[in-house]
Design an enzyme around this catalytic site. Structure first.
Site, mmCIF file in Angstrom:
data_model
loop_
_atom_site.group_PDB
_atom_site.id
_atom_site.type_symbol
_atom_site.label_atom_id
_atom_site.label_comp_id
_atom_site.label_asym_id
_atom_site.label_seq_id
_atom_site.Cartn_x
_atom_site.Cartn_y
_atom_site.Cartn_z
ATOM 1 N N GLU A 1 0.839 -1.196 0.000
ATOM 2 C CA GLU A 1 0.000 0.000 0.000
ATOM 3 C C GLU A 1 0.875 1.247 0.000
ATOM 4 O OE1 GLU A 1 -3.346 2.362 2.706
ATOM 5 O OE2 GLU A 1 -2.803 0.281 3.170
ATOM 6 N N LYS B 1 -8.282 -15.085 16.412
ATOM 7 C CA LYS B 1 -8.534 -14.631 15.035
ATOM 8 C C LYS B 1 -9.970 -14.187 14.813
ATOM 9 C CE LYS B 1 -4.905 -17.604 13.099
ATOM 10 N NZ LYS B 1 -4.493 -18.308 14.317
ATOM 11 N N ASP C 1 1.861 -14.263 12.742
ATOM 12 C CA ASP C 1 0.709 -14.841 12.058
ATOM 13 C C ASP C 1 -0.176 -13.691 11.560
ATOM 14 O OD1 ASP C 1 -1.539 -16.149 11.186
ATOM 15 O OD2 ASP C 1 -1.750 -17.432 12.942
ATOM 16 N N HIS D 1 -2.570 10.480 -1.706
ATOM 17 C CA HIS D 1 -2.793 9.157 -2.301
ATOM 18 C C HIS D 1 -2.769 9.223 -3.821
ATOM 19 C CE1 HIS D 1 -3.712 6.085 0.817
ATOM 20 N NE2 HIS D 1 -3.813 7.155 1.585
#
Length: 625
Positions: A305, A437, A513, A611
């Site tokens: 990004e 998660k 993770d 951006h």
């Protein structure tokens, strides 16, 4: 029916048909005396008539399947239907239900199947018995009704009919009225298609064959893809190439853009990734220096990004110019919550009281801690849903993230509890009360992993010069966006601008993770005025940062290098757990920098422009034009 029966008229007609002049005889004298009736085998004369050979048609020839298979099918049908009906009628007799007045569809089908199989079996064995009886009677020369069928046929006509003719015209079986069953001809053997590459596998040792041939065998399913590493003698790079080539053969698509070389595939065998075919390149940027707790840290961030690293880097600059940030570690404990079931809710409540009683904690801790050098049980909290009990264990896991460690300890305690409570049924070692998660309130309130608070005071001059905005604008935006807007959205732990961006980038770079970004990104960003409204006090509270510096992806070369950049590679031998805690603090500090910069861009109206400048590529547009 093993003998052929001809009426008097039939015999006469056949006799007339076979008469001819000797002048019409065959030129080949060897064939003249050997002609016989088509479809009728050699006859043997008995005392009463003629017995014909076994070449005549039999009743079983009309069956679509061989007799043995047909018999087995009807035997199984008969006894299965009988067994089903006996069980059903036994149940009806037990419940005083009429046997035949009330019948289900299954019972009606079973009765039909039983009758059909019974009729077939009786008919088959009855015919077989009659055939055997007739054959025995005729062999013994006994008089009977079957022999009487020939009484009206003149003996001389039969002799003339069955004797060799000087010359016979060919007669079809249809003209004689004889149904002749052709002998069984086995179908020609089918040549099975050999998949490409099978024939090339000549050596019994898979590794001695060419890679292309092995890949072809994998593509057609002859060789299991998952077994390549062991079958090729542990050559993990070669196994990855063969698997990759087999994938190209299967899909018909090229994988040239996916790198293969330059990676140690042996380092992931059995611990990080299965069935590798290459690796994905993710660029790693560096933000910093981040001045946190008096130490400068260069923060590695793996991301695709645009603007993310640059924005975080601007936040680090603002923090550094304002004197740095400080962090506080509130908790450090990984959790696992199995679910168990009891016959009654009362029994579940009794075990809950036992587990949460302080007097029993020491004995349970000994059982839990015996599974690891570093695992140390901290708390046990329970929740009940009906007769199901959810037990949330929290333990210290050293420098490891700790999921496997805590699971081992939990299993040990469950074995002990099951011995003490035979009526306890373990449903699962994880009952989602952990929670792993998933965004959950229990993690938001109780915490999981490392609970961190990072704060900094940004001076008015830095807010104006570096962040290009004002303190009042930041305060108003934070209240309306991060607090009010998130509340309206029903956010769970999402009272921030983009904490997940920074957490994901640091996690990927350091071998964590990535899926645990979900709860690790739980964050509430607070902004308040300080020093009589001139300066800005900014803080991030993150109750469940789940990180480790040993195990998993942390031992891969690239990720280990990023950890080494931060000075937290591996385990801390002097103070177990210190490296993982430092990494969690750095994650919190990087999130603080990212929140500060993005909120300033939003307040100043610079987000879209930045951006458009740094997060868009004109490469594709120019190529299209």
């Amino acid at each position: 029916m093993d003998s052929m029966v001809f009426s008097k008229e039939k015999m006469g007609a056949e006799k007339r048909k076979h008469r001819g002049d000797k002048n019409d005889c065959c030129m080949d004298a060897s064939n003249c005396g050997s002609a016989q009736l088509v479809g009728v085998g050699p006859a043997k004369k008995s005392m009463n008539g003629y017995n014909y050979s076994n070449s005549d048609p039999k009743p079983s020839d009309a069956l679509p399947l061989p007799v043995g298979i047909t018999n087995k099918v009807f035997f199984v049908m008969f006894f299965t239907a009988s067994y089903f009906l006996m069980r059903r009628w036994r149940e009806k007799m037990t419940t005083s239900t009429p046997l035949l007045h009330v019948m289900s569809l299954g019972e009606m089908l079973a009765i039909l199947a039983q009758l059909a199989s019974f009729i077939y079996l009786i008919g088959f064995f009855g015919i077989d018995y009659v055939q055997n009886f007739i054959t025995t009677s005729k062999t013994n020369g006994s008089e009977g009704s079957w022999g009487e069928e020939f009484d009206h046929v003149r003996e001389e006509e039969m002799e003339e009919l069955m004797s060799p003719a000087p010359c016979l015209q060919p007669i079809s079986n249809e003209e004689l009225g004889i149904a002749v069953v052709k002998p069984y001809q086995p179908p020609p053997p089918q040549v099975q298609h050999q998949p490409k590459g099978d024939a090339a596998i000549l050596s019994p040792s898979l590794g001695d064959n060419e890679d292309e041939d092995i890949a072809a065998s994998v593509s057609c399913g002859k060789v299991a893809s998952y077994s390549l590493e062991s079958a090729l003698g542990g050559d993990c790079r070669r196994a990855a190439w063969v698997r990759r080539r087999a994938l190209e053969m299967t899909t018909g698509r090229c994988l040239d853009g996916l790198p293969l070389d330059g990676f140690d595939y042996g380092s992931i065998l059995g611990q990080c990734c299965e069935l590798p075919v290459g690796y994905v390149q993710i660029p790693v940027g560096v933000a910093g220096p981040l001045l946190l707790d008096g130490f400068e840290n260069m923060v590695p961030m793996a991301t695709t990004e645009g603007c993310l690293v640059a924005s975080t880097n601007r936040g680090c600059k603002a923090i550094h110019m304002s004197g740095g940030a400080t962090s506080v570690l509130l908790r450090d404990g990984m959790t696992r919550a199995p679910v168990v079931r009891f016959p009654t809710a009362e029994r579940a409540a009794k075990l809950k009281s036992y587990l949460e009683h302080p007097k029993n904690f020491d004995s349970l801790s000994l059982i839990f801690n015996s599974t690891s050098r570093f695992a140390r049980l901290q708390t046990i909290k329970c929740a009940i849903a009906g007769r199901n009990l959810y037990i949330r264990f929290s333990c210290f896991t050293g420098d490891a993230m700790g999921m496997n460690m805590v699971s081992k300890g939990v299993q040990n305690v469950l074995d002990f509890l099951q011995n003490e409570n035979p009526d306890m049924d373990v449903i699962g070692v994880s009952g989602n009360f952990c929670a792993d998660k998933k965004p959950t309130a229990v993690n938001w309130i109780e915490g999981r992993g490392k609970s961190i608070v990072c704060e900094a005071i940004i001076t008015e001059a830095v807010v104006s010069k570096v962040l290009k905005t004002t303190v009042p604008a930041l305060l108003e935006l934070n209240m309306l966006k991060n607090l009010t807007g998130s509340a309206l959205a029903g956010a769970m732990g999402g009272f921030n601008a983009h904490a997940s961006n920074i957490v994901s980038a640091v996690f990927i770079a350091t071998g964590q993770d990535p899926a645990q970004n979900i709860e690790s990104s739980h964050c509430i960003t607070m902004m308040e005025a300080s020093n009589d409204g001139k300066d800005l006090h900014v803080s991030v509270t993150m109750p469940c940062i789940e990180v480790g510096t040993v195990g998993g992806g942390t031992q891969l070369a690239s990720q280990a290098a990023c950890l080494n950049m931060l000075g937290v590679k591996g385990a801390n031998k002097e103070s177990p757990g210190a490296n993982a805690q430092t990494l969690a603090r750095i994650v919190g500090g990087a999130v603080l920098a990212g929140e500060l910069s993005l909120m300033s861009a939003l307040a100043a109206g610079q987000l879209v422009n930045s951006h458009m400048k740094y997060n868009r590529s004109n490469k594709d547009a120019k190529a299209t034009a």
